[in-house]
Write a protein that holds these residues in place. Sequence first.
Motif, PDB file in Angstrom:
ATOM      1  N   MET A  83       0.831  -1.209   0.000  1.00 25.77           N
ATOM      2  CA  MET A  83       0.000   0.000   0.000  1.00 25.77           C
ATOM      3  C   MET A  83       0.866   1.259   0.000  1.00 25.77           C
ATOM      4  O   MET A  83       0.620   2.202  -0.744  1.00 25.77           O
ATOM      5  CB  MET A  83      -0.932  -0.009   1.222  1.00 25.77           C
ATOM      6  N   LYS A  84       1.915   1.265   0.832  1.00 22.62           N
ATOM      7  CA  LYS A  84       2.786   2.437   0.887  1.00 22.62           C
ATOM      8  C   LYS A  84       3.503   2.642  -0.447  1.00 22.62           C
ATOM      9  O   LYS A  84       3.740   3.777  -0.875  1.00 22.62           O
ATOM     10  CB  LYS A  84       3.786   2.300   2.034  1.00 22.62           C
ATOM     11  N   LEU A  85       3.860   1.535  -1.101  1.00 23.36           N
ATOM     12  CA  LEU A  85       4.514   1.624  -2.402  1.00 23.36           C
ATOM     13  C   LEU A  85       3.581   2.259  -3.433  1.00 23.36           C
ATOM     14  O   LEU A  85       4.001   3.110  -4.219  1.00 23.36           O
ATOM     15  CB  LEU A  85       4.937   0.230  -2.871  1.00 23.36           C
ATOM     16  N   GLU A  86       2.320   1.863  -3.411  1.00 20.23           N
ATOM     17  CA  GLU A  86       1.355   2.436  -4.347  1.00 20.23           C
ATOM     18  C   GLU A  86       1.119   3.907  -4.065  1.00 20.23           C
ATOM     19  O   GLU A  86       0.911   4.705  -4.985  1.00 20.23           O
ATOM     20  CB  GLU A  86       0.045   1.650  -4.293  1.00 20.23           C
TER      21      GLU A  86
ATOM     22  N   TRP B 181       9.090   5.958   4.395  1.00 25.32           N
ATOM     23  CA  TRP B 181       8.335   6.073   3.148  1.00 25.32           C
ATOM     24  C   TRP B 181       8.113   7.535   2.781  1.00 25.32           C
ATOM     25  O   TRP B 181       8.198   7.904   1.598  1.00 25.32           O
ATOM     26  CB  TRP B 181       6.993   5.348   3.261  1.00 25.32           C
ATOM     27  N   GLN B 182       7.852   8.355   3.767  1.00 29.96           N
ATOM     28  CA  GLN B 182       7.679   9.790   3.519  1.00 29.96           C
ATOM     29  C   GLN B 182       8.970  10.397   2.998  1.00 29.96           C
ATOM     30  O   GLN B 182       8.974  11.170   2.026  1.00 29.96           O
ATOM     31  CB  GLN B 182       7.225  10.498   4.801  1.00 29.96           C
ATOM     32  N   GLU B 183      10.083  10.061   3.644  1.00 23.02           N
ATOM     33  CA  GLU B 183      11.387  10.578   3.214  1.00 23.02           C
ATOM     34  C   GLU B 183      11.729  10.089   1.812  1.00 23.02           C
ATOM     35  O   GLU B 183      12.253  10.851   0.989  1.00 23.02           O
ATOM     36  CB  GLU B 183      12.469  10.147   4.206  1.00 23.02           C
ATOM     37  N   ALA B 184      11.424   8.824   1.543  1.00 23.12           N
ATOM     38  CA  ALA B 184      11.706   8.262   0.227  1.00 23.12           C
ATOM     39  C   ALA B 184      10.880   8.970  -0.845  1.00 23.12           C
ATOM     40  O   ALA B 184      11.398   9.317  -1.919  1.00 23.12           O
ATOM     41  CB  ALA B 184      11.412   6.767   0.221  1.00 23.12           C
ATOM     42  N   SER B 185       9.611   9.205  -0.565  1.00 18.96           N
ATOM     43  CA  SER B 185       8.729   9.872  -1.533  1.00 18.96           C
ATOM     44  C   SER B 185       9.214  11.282  -1.841  1.00 18.96           C
ATOM     45  O   SER B 185       9.262  11.707  -3.002  1.00 18.96           O
ATOM     46  CB  SER B 185       7.294   9.915  -1.002  1.00 18.96           C
TER      47      SER B 185
END
Length: 253
Positions: A1-4, A227-231
């Motif tokens: 879900m986070k990946l999407e 995930w936030q940092e990666a995005s």
Amino acid sequence: MKLETLRTRIEPLRQQIVQHPLYTQINTIESIRVFMQHHVVAVWDFMSLLKSLQRELTCVSNPWLPVGSANTRYLINEIVTGEESDVDQAGNRISHFELYLKAMEQAGANKLPIQELIASLQQGKPVDQALAASSLPDAAKKFAQHTFDLIEKNQPHILAAVFTFGREDLIPDMFLSILQKIEPGSNYSIDLTKYYIERHIEVDGGHHSQLALEMTQELCGNDSQKWQEASTAVEKALASRIALWDGALSQLN
């Protein structure tokens, strides 16, 4: 879900790259040369991004110790092998960067700025100083500096996400179709340029893409902050690529 969620968030920027007006302006050998003189820095700094991941996600020191997952080690080592020691049209071992330099020479593009940068680095000059002093296009300098700023921060989950979503897979197939329409001249050829693009489309296909996705998922895990940092990092990397393409387009115009 986070990946999407990440994919959805970056899609508008990704579409700006895939549909960038630069591609429609690449219709002569002169325009190919301008493109290559900007793009070569992305071919080069991609290797540093990849090697920084190899350093963090595999063991490159003695004594050897197992690091991370075997899937991740396999991905990194396989891609390093392909990038550092692929084959040219004649089957000779060559790195993709060196292949690109040969393609530039064959097309009549000016490779002196990137060669001078490499020479400065071989003499021990720090990356930021070498880039600033180089005669590369300003947009290319800024693009490479952004990459090395990321490498300097040394956060594997961010490097993996940028590697997965922000690099060479963004050269669309339509660029290859554009190259097919340009006839070779008596004093130049773009055969090696076509071959380089074809190799990237081939080797960066489904297998590598899937492993890269798995690597990003493994490194971000269930950590919402990662995930936030990666995005955010991928968005900035894509914006940096748009700025590089804008710079090439500005020179063409």
